[in-house]
Write a protein that holds these residues in place. Structure first.
Motif, short mmCIF file in Angstrom:
data_model
loop_
_atom_site.label_atom_id
_atom_site.label_comp_id
_atom_site.label_asym_id
_atom_site.label_seq_id
_atom_site.Cartn_x
_atom_site.Cartn_y
_atom_site.Cartn_z
N GLU A 294 74.82 39.21 -72.88
CA GLU A 294 74.82 39.10 -71.57
C GLU A 294 74.06 37.92 -70.76
O GLU A 294 73.97 37.92 -69.69
N TRP B 238 72.63 52.10 -76.90
CA TRP B 238 73.41 53.03 -77.16
C TRP B 238 72.94 54.04 -78.31
O TRP B 238 72.09 53.84 -79.25
N LEU C 102 80.29 45.08 -78.91
CA LEU C 102 79.05 44.34 -78.91
C LEU C 102 78.77 43.11 -79.73
O LEU C 102 79.07 43.31 -80.95
N THR D 223 82.49 51.84 -76.23
CA THR D 223 82.42 50.37 -75.94
C THR D 223 83.58 49.91 -75.27
O THR D 223 84.88 50.03 -75.68
N ASP E 254 78.03 46.52 -70.28
CA ASP E 254 78.10 47.48 -71.53
C ASP E 254 77.23 48.84 -71.32
O ASP E 254 77.75 49.96 -71.73
N GLU E 255 76.07 48.60 -70.73
CA GLU E 255 75.36 49.81 -70.41
C GLU E 255 76.03 50.93 -69.73
O GLU E 255 75.76 52.06 -69.89
N SER F 230 73.64 45.42 -67.48
CA SER F 230 74.78 44.89 -68.12
C SER F 230 76.15 45.85 -68.03
O SER F 230 75.82 47.06 -67.77
N ARG G 115 84.29 46.68 -74.90
CA ARG G 115 84.49 45.57 -75.51
C ARG G 115 83.61 45.42 -76.94
O ARG G 115 82.34 46.05 -76.83
#
Length: 521
Positions: free
Chosen positions: A338, A8, A328, A324, A311-312, A309, A326
């Motif tokens: 992950e 991020w 981190l 996000t 998230d990425e 992942s 969810r």
């Protein structure tokens, strides 16, 4: 956690030391909130929507402490575009943001930009999950009750009427302690309810047709579409589909769940976000697929990406659009977020056999409710059960075992562990499970419980954790609880839990604290 944060842009300039100290973080609209391992909460970055909880809408280049959340052992942060929630380890919920429909649950329709604890109807409850839009909110408690509040024009609160609610109201339908194939009332013109096209609105909770008999383990909502992941690794989608976010190869909306097909094998997790028309999934082979509007293109079917992942996927949206889906997070032992859980390698046939009534040969009765199990599995995984069922005990010949002085939920989680190698329990129950694992001499389960207890310790429960550690002669837990108590000694001493300690435990705690110099002038 540091490697994950570096995905991020907003975290890339932080020092490595600070990133190693962050255990929980969220990103929204160019701002970020993070929780450190010593239980401090900070916000920085853009703040035009009041996300940072600082009481104003001024952006922050300096990291600003969010005083109302510090020391509360915040375990979860959830938000929509204009509403924000934090959940503590003890189940308290703090809300801030836009509140013109009562969506903060504070009993008013007045906006507040400072985290404020929700008291009405939740004051004595332990909240374990919050799901929110910018206009209405749902919460799930540890005793499997669901409460809703906020805007209700289309019956989205599931209360059977269309009146707004400014305080949490309990829904009259059963919850299973996790998200299943239920959707609350809402306007259905784009098929978001998963109901047929002739259903315009639905103001009571209703099962989604097409998911009957399917166990749903994850569900996420995008802007106007939904994804559901089943326990056998399949993904279903429904709702609006103008940009291909349903992944079914078309742009046609769907009013019922449709199975997504693709050359990706078993899906481990899925993701979507309220403000985007993109969906994503990660397979058991750790391959990440995305579909919908992504990288400036429309992908009508799941397309393999170079990401590592879920998230990425959301981190790579430009500038302040990154968000996000969810929190981190890292666990107490700094394991990668992950990292694949060893339970994923557990035999699927064994997982599915838990609770199988037809093949079970032993029944445990706890609080009057039955849990079906298999003696062979228990004998292989637990030395105490091996002695019980193979030795010359009366239990060895009895098919029904009465369990006293234990709660049903904890004993259910205890037996399930032998079949799944997973611990699916909230921190407030982990201490009882640790006790149970100690009694049955299940060392691996004790270790898993320790991790959960350490993540869930807070001022309110620290004294009872310390007391239990002494009772079970767990030096590791005792030392951990002591360090927490020492750091928050004044607050801990003023809790109800501390007042319940017997004099010997109090003496032990104070003696230990004195040896550490806690009472020096």
């Amino acid at each position: 956690m540091s490697d994950l944060l570096d995905k991020w842009e907003i975290f890339q300039e932080l020092s490595d030391e600070l990133k190693r100290n962050i255990r929980l973080a969220v990103v929204c609209d160019g701002g970020a909130i993070y929780v450190t391992k010593d239980d401090q909460v900070f916000g920085f970055g853009r703040n035009e929507i009041g996300f940072l909880g600082t009481g104003d809408k001024q952006s922050r280049t300096e990291h600003t402490k969010i005083e109302q959340l510090c020391g509360q052992n915040i375990q979860d942060l959830q938000f929509a575009y204009l509403t924000f929630f934090a959940i503590s380890a003890t189940g308290s919920v703090y809300a801030w943001g836009k509140n013109d429909n009562g969506q903060l649950g504070l009993g008013t329709k007045k906006d507040t930009w400072i985290p404020t604890k929700i008291e009405r109807n939740l004051g004595t409850k332990r909240v374990v999950q919050v799901a929110c839009s910018s206009w209405h909110t749902l919460v799930l408690t540890s005793d499997k009750e669901v409460f809703s509040f906020g805007w209700n024009k289309y019956g989205q609160l599931g209360l059977g009427h269309s009146d707004d609610q400014t305080v949490p109201i309990k829904l009259d339908f059963p919850a299973a302690g996790r998200v299943e194939s239920y959707l609350l009332g809402e306007k259905n013109e784009d098929g978001i309810l998963g109901q047929s096209a002739d259903v315009e609105e639905q103001n009571i909770p209703r099962k989604v047709p097409g998911l009957e008999g399917i166990t749903i383990t994850r569900i996420f909502c995008g802007y106007l579409h939904a994804l559901a992941l089943s326990n056998d690794g399949k993904v279903y989608s429904w709702g609006w589909n103008k940009y291909g976010q349903l992944g079914n190869g078309t742009k046609q909306r769907s009013h019922k769940p449709t199975l997504i097909f693709g050359n990706f094998g078993r899906i481990r997790d899925v993701a979507a976000r309220y403000s985007y028309n993109v969906s994503a999934a990660v397979t058991e082979a750790d391959e990440v697929f995305a579909w919908g509007t992504f990288n400036g293109e429309e992908n009508l079917i799941p397309t393999k990406t170079s990401f590592t992942s879920l998230d990425e996927v959301f981190a790579k949206f430009p500038d302040y659009y990154a968000v996000t889906f969810r929190p981190l997070r890292t666990n107490f032992d700094d394991e990668p977020v992950e990292e694949k859980n060893s339970a994923n390698e557990w035999p699927e046939w064994l997982k599915k056999s838990f609770g199988d009534v037809e093949s079970a040969d032993v029944v445990f009765v706890v609080e009057g409710k039955k849990i079906h199990a298999h003696k062979t599995i228990l004998i292989m995984r637990c030395a105490v059960f091996r002695t019980m069922f193979l030795g010359n005990w009366k239990e060895s010949n009895e098919s029904e075992q009465i369990i006293e002085h234990r709660s049903y939920d904890v004993f259910f989680a205890f037996l399930k562990y032998f079949y799944t190698n997973e611990v699916d329990l909230q921190p407030d129950m982990a201490l009882e499970l640790f006790d149970l694992a100690h009694f049955y001499q299940v060392t691996d389960l004790q270790k898993e419980c320790l991790k959960i207890i350490k993540r869930g310790i807070a001022v309110e429960n620290a004294a009872s954790v310390y007391d239990k550690a002494i009772q079970l002669a767990s030096e590791e837990l005792r030392e951990f609880a002591f360090k927490f108590c020492l750091k928050h000694l004044t607050a801990v001493v003023n809790t109800d839990g501390f007042k319940l300690l017997n004099s010997d435990v109090v003496r032990d705690l104070f003696l230990h604290a004195a040896q550490q110099g806690a009472f020096k002038n």
